[in-house]
Design a protein around this motif. Sequence first.
Motif: not given
Length: 253
Positions: A113, A116-117, A127
Amino acid sequence: MRDMIGVIIVYLGLAAALLGGVLLLKPLSALGIRSRWQGGILIGCGLVISGIGLILPTGETRVAVAQWHLDRFIPIYQFHEVHSTRVSASKERVYRAIKDVTADEIMFFQTLTWIRRLGCPGPTSILNPPGQMPLLEVATSTGFLLLAEEPNREIVLGTVVRAPAGFQPKREPKPEDFKSIHEPGFGIAAMNFRVDDAGSGASLVTTETRVFATDASSRRGFARYWRVIYPGSALIRRMWLRAIRRRAEAQVS
């Protein structure tokens, strides 16, 4: 199936481009590549292949007979993944574990996560969750809506993953509001955990995610995103199930 083909094509292309990058730096005569321009060609071909995977049309699936609560909220979808694991524990213990498992118990969750961010800090969300807070509690307090819950059988959460510019969600949305989203420009996603009796005191726990895009433009836009993040998404869900199994079975011992 068609969407999985798109994912495979994207990552085959990226693998080819990566190999081309390596060969651009150091040609390997053992592979018949003696000059750097051949590595450059491989990079170009790989990027073209990935591009084809990103724009490949998506199919659509319709649920013929509703069997689960998830079927009532997303009976039509274009993007989908499902994962299962057998747990040596009763349905009650498994369901409790589903509700209680935290981000810190899920291997690679915080790492994936974070990627992903893009490493950016931000408010608490699915997230960017507190490590010791039950993850479903984090989800339902930061943008996910509890759509349905049947204790010891199924829990369903939903969210809007794509919306038209200027969209303002209701202050206190209801499950029926989620079901009524059909206007162009939207993408809605729902995820469930369901528990089945597997016999001999064991259970089968399954998580399924579905995404429905309401028009062709939204479908194309989400397809590009989905085909890039799918491997990480699938890994998170498998590790999530493993954490549920570990917690439920620990309660038995």
